[in-house]
Design a protein around this motif. Structure first.
Motif, PDB file in Angstrom:
ATOM      1  N   ILE A 184       0.848  -1.202   0.000  1.00  0.00           N
ATOM      2  CA  ILE A 184       0.000   0.000   0.000  1.00  0.00           C
ATOM      3  C   ILE A 184       0.878   1.245   0.000  1.00  0.00           C
ATOM      4  N   LEU A 185       1.894   1.234   0.841  1.00  0.00           N
ATOM      5  CA  LEU A 185       2.820   2.362   0.928  1.00  0.00           C
ATOM      6  C   LEU A 185       3.560   2.567  -0.392  1.00  0.00           C
ATOM      7  N   ALA A 186       4.001   1.478  -1.001  1.00  0.00           N
ATOM      8  CA  ALA A 186       4.699   1.568  -2.283  1.00  0.00           C
ATOM      9  C   ALA A 186       3.789   2.157  -3.359  1.00  0.00           C
ATOM     10  N   SER A 187       2.529   1.746  -3.363  1.00  0.00           N
ATOM     11  CA  SER A 187       1.568   2.243  -4.348  1.00  0.00           C
ATOM     12  C   SER A 187       1.313   3.731  -4.173  1.00  0.00           C
ATOM     13  N   GLU A 188       1.419   4.215  -2.947  1.00  0.00           N
ATOM     14  CA  GLU A 188       1.268   5.648  -2.690  1.00  0.00           C
ATOM     15  C   GLU A 188       2.529   6.407  -3.091  1.00  0.00           C
ATOM     16  N   LEU A 189       3.677   5.820  -2.825  1.00  0.00           N
ATOM     17  CA  LEU A 189       4.944   6.485  -3.122  1.00  0.00           C
ATOM     18  C   LEU A 189       5.137   6.725  -4.614  1.00  0.00           C
ATOM     19  N   VAL A 190       4.703   5.784  -5.457  1.00  0.00           N
ATOM     20  CA  VAL A 190       4.952   5.935  -6.897  1.00  0.00           C
ATOM     21  C   VAL A 190       4.140   7.066  -7.510  1.00  0.00           C
ATOM     22  N   LYS A 191       3.201   7.632  -6.746  1.00  0.00           N
ATOM     23  CA  LYS A 191       2.450   8.785  -7.231  1.00  0.00           C
ATOM     24  C   LYS A 191       3.297  10.055  -7.198  1.00  0.00           C
TER      25      LYS A 191
END
Length: 387
Positions: A184-191
């Motif tokens: 979840i954190l990774a998916s937010e970071l790539v934004k």
């Protein structure tokens, strides 16, 4: 001999995994638990970042220590501050005694040394420097306690339900998370594109060249479309990696925690990325003009109302399966006033066999009030003035 055995096991399980991928399945999650179980890692997950769909996983909800992966949350908060102009890459940070006292890995910061925010971000994204993480956290939040509080608040807002931060570095054994939350954190970071150049750097230097940064994420050198994020190891967490890559519109995040060997960890991440890109694609149904034609409104102040699907989200499907989708669309022929903004007036649905793999509501873009005496007189007056 032991390493040869490990590689053989990995090769066999990945080969079997490829054979078991259903070619004509619309399931969102691959049923490959048995094959993933053979991989030498405690937790594994692969997700599509824009949709959050889980494509494969093994023990991804198991709470454990996450070592330097903790710094990904600090990087996210720093990115948000930068984008909101609350922080500048050129800001000067004065290193505290606390930052100076942190153990390796570090960039050997001296007490009262001056260093820029950008150098600190490089040191925690390219590398895993503990002293840089403390210096950055103190600069942004004023204290480590406040930084930890903000990290936990952000985790809660992202619905990272199994994550608890007790420090900013991942050294505290009370800092816990799991592969699912980390994805979840990774998916937010790539934004946050502002971090991509750092996460994908192989080698850099800070402190006027006195400290060299070498990225432990080896895939930044070799994997096409890599966008990040971090590799690390510790005695408590084992070998860990969070790798994100983008092909076309689809971006995949793979998290591996508690692997037994760094090379195996990288190989697992690469193979899972390859499988996701080879097997899946993003699908969004075509929205035609006739679907968006205005709907007549009976007894309304306006005779018709505009409609829209709003943001039509994509869904991850097996490649080539969209040709077999059964697409249906139902739309109200007319509506009776009053009509509320957002009122559902149609539905688009895609089926694959008996399974609904996609649905979207057609809604009114604005409200339409019911006619009353005053509105009728206004219409009549306007009509008379045109005669």
């Amino acid at each position: 001999m032991e390493n040869i055995k490990k590689y053989f096991i990995l090769f066999v399980c990945l080969t079997m995994l490829c054979l078991l991928v259903p070619k004509n399945s619309a399931a969102e999650t691959l049923s490959v638990d048995d094959m993933l179980e053979a991989m030498p890692a405690e937790e594994i997950i692969a997700v599509e970042c824009s949709t959050g769909q889980v494509l494969m996983e093994k023990n991804s909800a198991k709470v454990c220590e996450i070592s330097h992966l903790t710094k990904l949350m600090l990087a996210l908060l720093a990115a948000e501050k930068l984008e909101n102009d609350e922080l500048s890459l050129m800001d000067t940070v004065t290193v505290s005694a606390k930052a100076n006292s942190m153990p390796a890995p570090q960039i050997w910061l001296d007490k009262n040394e001056k260093i820029t925010v950008e150098e600190l971000i490089k040191a925690i994204t390219i590398s895993n420097a503990n002293d840089a993480a403390v210096a950055l956290a103190e600069h942004i939040f004023g204290s480590l306690d406040e930084a930890v509080t903000e990290m936990n608040c952000k985790a809660k807002s992202l619905d990272m339900i199994s994550t608890t931060y007790a420090d900013v570095c991942g050294l505290d054994d009370k800092t816990l998370s799991n592969a699912a939350d980390t994805a979840i954190l990774a998916s937010e970071l790539v934004k946050h594109d502002i971090l991509t150049s750092y996460f994908t750097s192989w080698i850099d230097h800070v402190r006027d060249g006195k400290a060299e940064l070498v990225n432990l994420n080896r895939l930044v050198r070799t994997y096409k479309g890599i966008t990040g994020l971090k590799a690390c190891s510790s005695s408590s967490a084992g070998e860990c990696t969070v790798v994100t890559a983008k092909h076309g519109k689809m971006e995949i995040a793979v998290v591996v925690i508690g692997c037994t060997d760094r090379t195996l960890c990288d190989d697992i991440a690469k193979k899972l990325l390859d499988m996701c890109f080879d097997v899946y694609s993003l699908y969004t149904p075509e929205i035609t003009d006739d679907m968006l034609e205005k709907i007549p409104v009976l007894l309304g102040e306006k005779s018709k109302v505009s409609v829209d699907f709003g943001d039509v989200p994509a869904v991850v499907v097996p490649k080539g399966s969209s040709d077999s989708f059964d697409i249906s669309f139902d739309k109200d022929k007319e509506l009776s006033a009053p009509v509320k903004k957002g009122q559902v007036c149609g539905k688009l649905e895609c089926r694959y066999g008996d399974q609904v793999i996609y649905s979207a509501d057609l809604v009114a873009k604005n409200g339409v009030k019911q006619k009353n005496f005053a509105s009728c007189m206004k219409i009549l007056l306007n009509y008379l003035l045109k005669i």
